[in-house]
Design a protein around this motif. Structure first.
Motif, PDB file in Angstrom:
ATOM      1  N   ARG A 122       0.695  -1.217  -0.174  1.00  0.00           N
ATOM      2  CA  ARG A 122       0.003   0.029   0.190  1.00  0.00           C
ATOM      3  C   ARG A 122       0.834   1.284   0.043  1.00  0.00           C
ATOM      4  N   GLU A 123       0.187   2.310  -0.468  1.00  0.00           N
ATOM      5  CA  GLU A 123       0.932   3.663  -0.412  1.00  0.00           C
ATOM      6  C   GLU A 123       1.106   4.121   1.032  1.00  0.00           C
ATOM      7  N   ARG A 124       2.022   5.156   1.445  1.00  0.00           N
ATOM      8  CA  ARG A 124       2.531   5.573   2.471  1.00  0.00           C
ATOM      9  C   ARG A 124       1.102   6.043   3.314  1.00  0.00           C
ATOM     10  N   TRP A 125       1.131   5.916   4.412  1.00  0.00           N
ATOM     11  CA  TRP A 125       0.013   6.223   5.359  1.00  0.00           C
ATOM     12  C   TRP A 125       0.118   7.761   5.679  1.00  0.00           C
ATOM     13  N   PHE A 126      -0.379   8.669   4.937  1.00  0.00           N
ATOM     14  CA  PHE A 126      -0.412  10.128   5.108  1.00  0.00           C
ATOM     15  C   PHE A 126      -1.276  10.741   6.077  1.00  0.00           C
ATOM     16  N   GLY A 127      -2.011  10.102   6.943  1.00  0.00           N
ATOM     17  CA  GLY A 127      -2.600  10.578   8.294  1.00  0.00           C
ATOM     18  C   GLY A 127      -3.753  11.779   7.808  1.00  0.00           C
ATOM     19  N   GLY A 132      -6.917  13.431   1.825  1.00  0.00           N
ATOM     20  CA  GLY A 132      -8.037  13.931   1.275  1.00  0.00           C
ATOM     21  C   GLY A 132      -7.727  15.513   0.935  1.00  0.00           C
ATOM     22  N   LEU A 133      -6.827  15.907   1.362  1.00  0.00           N
ATOM     23  CA  LEU A 133      -6.364  17.379   1.345  1.00  0.00           C
ATOM     24  C   LEU A 133      -5.812  17.520   0.088  1.00  0.00           C
ATOM     25  N   THR A 134      -5.882  18.761  -0.651  1.00  0.00           N
ATOM     26  CA  THR A 134      -4.774  19.018  -1.681  1.00  0.00           C
ATOM     27  C   THR A 134      -3.543  19.585  -1.131  1.00  0.00           C
ATOM     28  N   MET A 135      -2.491  19.523  -1.952  1.00  0.00           N
ATOM     29  CA  MET A 135      -1.320  20.085  -1.397  1.00  0.00           C
ATOM     30  C   MET A 135      -1.187  21.305  -0.766  1.00  0.00           C
ATOM     31  N   PRO A 136      -1.860  22.436  -1.437  1.00  0.00           N
ATOM     32  CA  PRO A 136      -2.185  23.941  -0.894  1.00  0.00           C
ATOM     33  C   PRO A 136      -2.773  23.847   0.403  1.00  0.00           C
ATOM     34  N   GLU A 137      -3.677  22.973   0.615  1.00  0.00           N
ATOM     35  CA  GLU A 137      -4.316  22.685   1.947  1.00  0.00           C
ATOM     36  C   GLU A 137      -3.484  22.307   2.992  1.00  0.00           C
ATOM     37  N   VAL A 138      -2.720  21.392   2.657  1.00  0.00           N
ATOM     38  CA  VAL A 138      -1.830  20.772   3.443  1.00  0.00           C
ATOM     39  C   VAL A 138      -0.615  22.018   4.049  1.00  0.00           C
ATOM     40  N   ALA A 139      -0.242  22.602   2.975  1.00  0.00           N
ATOM     41  CA  ALA A 139       0.582  23.721   3.329  1.00  0.00           C
ATOM     42  C   ALA A 139      -0.060  24.708   4.354  1.00  0.00           C
ATOM     43  N   GLU A 140      -1.396  24.763   4.031  1.00  0.00           N
ATOM     44  CA  GLU A 140      -2.030  25.987   4.895  1.00  0.00           C
ATOM     45  C   GLU A 140      -2.204  25.309   6.303  1.00  0.00           C
ATOM     46  N   ARG A 141      -2.693  24.035   6.424  1.00  0.00           N
ATOM     47  CA  ARG A 141      -3.192  23.485   7.716  1.00  0.00           C
ATOM     48  C   ARG A 141      -2.067  23.053   8.607  1.00  0.00           C
ATOM     49  N   HIS A 142      -0.888  22.444   7.970  1.00  0.00           N
ATOM     50  CA  HIS A 142       0.044  21.811   8.583  1.00  0.00           C
ATOM     51  C   HIS A 142       1.612  22.545   7.838  1.00  0.00           C
ATOM     52  N   PRO A 143       1.585  23.728   8.168  1.00  0.00           N
ATOM     53  CA  PRO A 143       2.930  24.449   7.412  1.00  0.00           C
ATOM     54  C   PRO A 143       4.162  23.706   7.971  1.00  0.00           C
ATOM     55  N   GLU A 144       4.388  23.250   9.156  1.00  0.00           N
ATOM     56  CA  GLU A 144       5.730  23.149   9.593  1.00  0.00           C
ATOM     57  C   GLU A 144       5.857  21.451   8.969  1.00  0.00           C
ATOM     58  N   GLN A 145       4.871  20.665   9.086  1.00  0.00           N
ATOM     59  CA  GLN A 145       5.074  19.501   8.457  1.00  0.00           C
ATOM     60  C   GLN A 145       5.299  19.658   6.745  1.00  0.00           C
ATOM     61  N   HIS A 146       4.356  20.338   6.205  1.00  0.00           N
ATOM     62  CA  HIS A 146       4.817  20.397   4.637  1.00  0.00           C
ATOM     63  C   HIS A 146       5.972  21.109   4.501  1.00  0.00           C
ATOM     64  N   ALA A 147       6.667  21.984   5.250  1.00  0.00           N
ATOM     65  CA  ALA A 147       8.109  22.279   5.140  1.00  0.00           C
ATOM     66  C   ALA A 147       9.154  21.299   5.365  1.00  0.00           C
ATOM     67  N   ARG A 148       8.796  20.473   6.179  1.00  0.00           N
ATOM     68  CA  ARG A 148       9.659  19.199   6.290  1.00  0.00           C
ATOM     69  C   ARG A 148       9.633  18.180   5.109  1.00  0.00           C
ATOM     70  N   TRP A 149       8.489  17.996   4.803  1.00  0.00           N
ATOM     71  CA  TRP A 149       8.129  17.136   3.690  1.00  0.00           C
ATOM     72  C   TRP A 149       8.745  17.691   2.024  1.00  0.00           C
ATOM     73  N   THR A 150       8.471  18.913   2.094  1.00  0.00           N
ATOM     74  CA  THR A 150       9.473  19.520   0.905  1.00  0.00           C
ATOM     75  C   THR A 150      10.590  19.415   0.934  1.00  0.00           C
ATOM     76  N   ALA A 151      11.495  19.579   2.281  1.00  0.00           N
ATOM     77  CA  ALA A 151      12.851  19.611   2.319  1.00  0.00           C
ATOM     78  C   ALA A 151      13.387  17.966   2.278  1.00  0.00           C
ATOM     79  N   GLY A 152      12.244  17.013   2.335  1.00  0.00           N
ATOM     80  CA  GLY A 152      12.906  15.684   2.227  1.00  0.00           C
ATOM     81  C   GLY A 152      13.020  14.935   3.482  1.00  0.00           C
ATOM     82  N   GLN A 153      12.477  15.809   4.383  1.00  0.00           N
ATOM     83  CA  GLN A 153      12.816  15.430   5.823  1.00  0.00           C
ATOM     84  C   GLN A 153      11.472  14.340   6.252  1.00  0.00           C
TER      85      GLN A 153
END
Length: 209
Positions: free
Chosen positions: A81-86, A90-111
């Protein structure tokens, strides 16, 4: 030499909308079903000995297109199965960036993202375990096709090859219904033979989520 084809599923409406799927069981759309058929017409020429798929519909239905051409039954493995994204699912990536900015920043950095998102280490280990067991389905010198998901495929093959996260980030995301070819023998172990192979090479690449 064993050949393992790691095949990403066809397009879905959530791919098209840049919406995080994770382990949400989203079905193929019309484009995805056609992609699966077109890709299967190429993969059948490899004369696979076995087909294994994630049990999520978008992967299992992709595998079914190849099963229909080969007459092979399909094995299913939840480890693919795909990665569990918790909470991202169901969110778009702009929504992820808005609602979970710190997590999104780590994801973008490959962390590692943190929170309830599955770690890259856990993802790589479980998918690699599934890939190894799938490869064992083929006789010596045989070919196995595994239908799975974008992030799962990349992290799983990286774990098999022993690549660090930094090296994996140099690989482009797999396009829908494209695949990776790996080979294995007793002397050299697992090797990457081809990456992002398949039809529709001129299409935009939906993110592997």
């Amino acid at each position: 030499m064993t050949r393992l084809i790691v095949w990403r599923h066809g397009n879905t409406d959530w791919n098209a909308a840049n919406r995080v799927q994770g382990q949400t069981d989203v079905e193929l759309n019309a484009l995805g079903r056609q992609q699966a058929v077109d890709a299967a017409e190429i993969l059948v020429k490899l004369k696979p000995d076995a087909i294994v798929a994630s049990d999520l519909k978008r992967a299992s239905d992709t595998a079914a297109a190849l099963g229909a051409l080969t007459g092979l039954s399909i094995g299913y493995d939840k480890r693919l199965r795909e990665r569990w994204f918790g909470a991202w699912q169901g969110l778009t990536m702009p929504e992820v960036a808005e609602r979970h900015p710190e997590q999104h920043a780590r994801w973008t950095a490959g962390q590692e993202v943190g929170g309830d998102v599955e770690t890259l280490e856990d993802l790589g280990k479980r998918v690699a375990d599934g890939l190894r067991d799938a490869a064992a389905e083929a006789p010596a010198g045989g070919t196995v096709v595994v239908a799975t998901h974008g992030a799962a495929a990349r992290q799983g093959i990286g774990h098999l090859l022993g690549w660090p996260v930094e090296q994996l980030r140099t690989l482009r995301a797999l396009q829908n219904c494209h695949w990776v070819e790996l080979t294995r023998d007793d002397k050299r172990g697992w090797q990457l033979a081809a990456y992002n192979v398949g039809p529709f090479s001129d299409r935009p690449v939906p993110p592997p989520v």
